[in-house]
Scaffold this active site. Structure first.
Site, PDB file in Angstrom:
ATOM      1  N   GLN A  37       3.021  47.028 -22.558  1.00  0.00           N
ATOM      2  CA  GLN A  37       1.572  47.536 -23.106  1.00  0.00           C
ATOM      3  C   GLN A  37       0.524  46.711 -22.497  1.00  0.00           C
ATOM      4  O   GLN A  37       0.398  45.673 -22.769  1.00  0.00           O
ATOM      5  CB  GLN A  37       1.671  47.159 -24.688  1.00  0.00           C
ATOM      6  CG  GLN A  37       0.376  47.433 -25.284  1.00  0.00           C
ATOM      7  CD  GLN A  37       0.347  47.432 -27.017  1.00  0.00           C
ATOM      8  OE1 GLN A  37       1.543  47.225 -27.526  1.00  0.00           O
ATOM      9  NE2 GLN A  37      -0.841  47.314 -27.376  1.00  0.00           N
ATOM     10  N   CYS A  88      -0.225  49.979 -29.543  1.00  0.00           N
ATOM     11  CA  CYS A  88       1.156  49.637 -29.877  1.00  0.00           C
ATOM     12  C   CYS A  88       1.842  50.674 -30.506  1.00  0.00           C
ATOM     13  O   CYS A  88       3.056  51.151 -30.293  1.00  0.00           O
ATOM     14  CB  CYS A  88       1.615  48.297 -30.479  1.00  0.00           C
ATOM     15  SG  CYS A  88       0.568  48.309 -32.074  1.00  0.00           S
ATOM     16  N   HIS A 102       1.216  45.169 -35.387  1.00  0.00           N
ATOM     17  CA  HIS A 102       1.943  45.402 -34.322  1.00  0.00           C
ATOM     18  C   HIS A 102       3.013  46.458 -34.581  1.00  0.00           C
ATOM     19  O   HIS A 102       3.665  46.501 -35.479  1.00  0.00           O
ATOM     20  CB  HIS A 102       2.334  44.214 -33.672  1.00  0.00           C
ATOM     21  CG  HIS A 102       3.098  44.597 -32.218  1.00  0.00           C
ATOM     22  ND1 HIS A 102       2.340  45.055 -30.974  1.00  0.00           N
ATOM     23  CD2 HIS A 102       4.169  44.218 -31.573  1.00  0.00           C
ATOM     24  CE1 HIS A 102       2.911  45.324 -29.919  1.00  0.00           C
ATOM     25  NE2 HIS A 102       3.942  44.877 -30.236  1.00  0.00           N
ATOM     26  N   ASP A 109       9.436  46.374 -27.263  1.00  0.00           N
ATOM     27  CA  ASP A 109       7.965  45.832 -27.812  1.00  0.00           C
ATOM     28  C   ASP A 109       7.258  45.691 -26.520  1.00  0.00           C
ATOM     29  O   ASP A 109       7.610  44.770 -25.656  1.00  0.00           O
ATOM     30  CB  ASP A 109       8.090  44.578 -28.363  1.00  0.00           C
ATOM     31  CG  ASP A 109       6.776  43.828 -28.941  1.00  0.00           C
ATOM     32  OD1 ASP A 109       5.750  44.274 -28.329  1.00  0.00           O
ATOM     33  OD2 ASP A 109       6.864  42.775 -29.558  1.00  0.00           O
TER      34      ASP A 109
END
Length: 169
Positions: free
Chosen positions: A28, A34, A108, A123
């Site tokens: 990211q 996100c 997030h 993630d």
């Protein structure tokens, strides 16, 4: 969270982990994206269960980026107009006002996926996928719940936590 994340990263780098080459993971690099990254992770790792429209921008993005590294995918997303426009318009459709793209936000999104019989945490802020162990189509939901419980146990006073399930059935 940051302390745990750093310790986890160091532990995995020292011990290693099994990550299937078929796991679709991207970094990211866009602030406050996100949710979009999490959705891409969820859909990309379930492509075989999805029915994309013939001219789907997302389908094209995934096909184009399949052979890229996680960093290259992030750079490609930065320039991919169709997803950027969709991300921006979706961000303004919710019930709350979307933050400015450069605003520091303490929220997030991640994705938990089953790829090849392993449960992965994806993630984009982390350097790699996290393998949480074996799972199956039948046990995935229960296994994902166990991972979520560990998140909550690390910070039991934190109330800002949501989970969403994507069903391709």
């Amino acid at each position: 969270y940051e302390t745990f994340r750093t310790e986890e990263e160091e532990r995995i780098k020292a011990k290693g982990q099994d990550v299937k080459s078929s796991v679709y993971f991207m970094k990211q690099t866009i602030n406050n994206a996100c949710g979009t990254i999490g959705l891409i992770h969820a859909i990309a790792n379930n492509r075989d269960k999805m029915n994309f429209e013939t001219n789907s921008s997302l389908k094209k993005f995934l096909e184009d980026s399949l052979s890229m590294t996680p960093e290259e995918r992030a750079k490609y997303l930065e320039t991919y107009e169709a997803i950027r426009v969709t991300h921006e318009s979706s961000a303004h459709e919710g019930q709350t006002e979307a933050p400015n793209i450069d605003e520091k936000v303490d929220l997030h999104f991640i994705a938990l996926v089953n790829v090849g019989g392993h449960l992965y945490e994806l993630d984009g802020r982390k350097p790699f996928p996290i393998n949480h162990g074996e799972t199956s189509d039948d046990s995935f939901l229960e296994d994902a719940i166990e991972v979520c419980k560990k998140f909550m146990e690390r910070d039991p006073e934190e109330l800002r936590f949501n989970a969403i399930a994507l069903s391709a059935a």
